[in-house]
Design a protein around this motif. Structure first.
Motif, short mmCIF file in Angstrom:
data_model
loop_
_atom_site.label_atom_id
_atom_site.label_comp_id
_atom_site.label_asym_id
_atom_site.label_seq_id
_atom_site.Cartn_x
_atom_site.Cartn_y
_atom_site.Cartn_z
N PRO A 95 20.40 63.48 1.50
CA PRO A 95 21.76 62.57 0.80
C PRO A 95 23.06 61.67 1.34
O PRO A 95 22.61 62.63 2.53
CB PRO A 95 22.66 63.11 -0.36
N GLY A 96 23.19 60.38 1.56
CA GLY A 96 24.74 60.50 2.26
C GLY A 96 24.34 58.93 3.15
O GLY A 96 23.39 58.87 2.11
N ARG A 97 25.41 58.60 3.32
CA ARG A 97 25.76 57.29 4.37
C ARG A 97 25.04 57.47 5.58
O ARG A 97 24.00 58.39 6.08
CB ARG A 97 26.80 57.39 4.17
N PRO A 98 24.21 55.52 5.92
CA PRO A 98 23.31 56.17 6.65
C PRO A 98 24.29 56.46 8.30
O PRO A 98 25.47 56.05 8.33
CB PRO A 98 22.41 54.03 6.98
N SER A 99 22.82 57.19 9.14
CA SER A 99 23.94 57.13 10.34
C SER A 99 24.49 55.64 11.81
O SER A 99 23.19 55.18 11.40
CB SER A 99 23.10 58.47 10.73
N THR A 100 25.63 55.38 11.84
CA THR A 100 25.76 54.65 12.68
C THR A 100 25.92 55.22 13.62
O THR A 100 26.50 54.54 15.21
CB THR A 100 26.89 54.34 11.80
N SER A 154 22.19 51.18 11.76
CA SER A 154 22.39 52.18 10.49
C SER A 154 20.89 52.77 10.54
O SER A 154 20.02 52.30 10.46
CB SER A 154 22.89 51.52 9.54
N GLY A 183 18.65 55.58 7.94
CA GLY A 183 18.80 56.99 6.92
C GLY A 183 18.47 57.67 7.12
O GLY A 183 17.96 58.48 8.08
N ARG A 184 19.44 58.52 6.16
CA ARG A 184 19.11 60.53 6.71
C ARG A 184 17.94 60.49 6.06
O ARG A 184 17.58 60.07 4.52
CB ARG A 184 20.77 60.62 5.47
#
Length: 185
Positions: free
Chosen positions: A91-96, A85, A87-88
């Motif tokens: 904002p937003g969830r981490p990229s997987t 994962s 980080g971006r």
């Protein structure tokens, strides 16, 4: 871009003989630490462990799985990718979801290609049409070289797979810190 490969590490004779855990297989995050018990296996060279590693485009470790020395590479590709994962910037969830996965022929299996295609992840393997992109895969080889400069990683001395994996993670953190310090200088 994520590059994936594995490397065998000889285990010192004193790393064998850890007591078996009662109650069968461990649960939770401990399963990811040692897929095959204590991650020791027999090969031509004796006792070995295999480090499966996924690195980013700069050659910094993103995901690590430790298995017995005789374990194949292909079955561990999707679990390696599942641990990643990033980080971006916003904002937003981490990229997987990596932009691309680059690996050698050991990972080229129709089931693996189908699974990556289903996830819409481009996969580069050494074929004639992929040679230009595949040339970037040496970042994972360079990362293994930097990790094996740590004496305890070049030869496994730890009895427990969890301890050995912890040593790999600490060495990976050192690599990340060195890169961050060089970027700020």
């Amino acid at each position: 871009m994520i590059c994936v490969d594995s490397s065998n590490v000889r285990a010192h004779q004193h790393s064998a003989g850890a007591r078996k855990k009662k109650g069968g297989c461990a649960t939770g995050w401990v399963e990811a630490l040692a897929v095959d018990g204590e991650a020791l296996g027999r090969s031509r060279g004796g006792l070995t462990s295999t480090i499966h590693l996924a690195v980013d485009g700069r050659g910094l470790p993103m995901s690590i799985i430790l298995t017995a020395g005789q374990a194949g590479d292909n079955p561990h590709l999707l679990p390696l990718l599942a641990q990643i994962s990033a980080g971006r910037d916003g904002p937003g969830r981490p990229s997987t979801h990596p932009d691309r996965v680059i690996a050698d022929k050991a990972y080229s299996h129709p089931s693996t290609r189908a699974a990556l295609r289903q996830r819409r992840i481009p996969f580069t393997c050494p074929e004639r049409r992929d040679q230009a992109i595949y040339a970037n895969r040496n970042v994972v080889e360079r990362c293994f070289n930097r990790l094996k400069q740590f004496q305890d990683l070049a030869t496994r001395y730890a009895k427990r797979a969890a301890y050995y994996r912890a040593e790999i993670i600490i060495a990976s953190i050192v690599l990340w810190l060195r890169t961050d310090l060089q970027d700020t200088a």
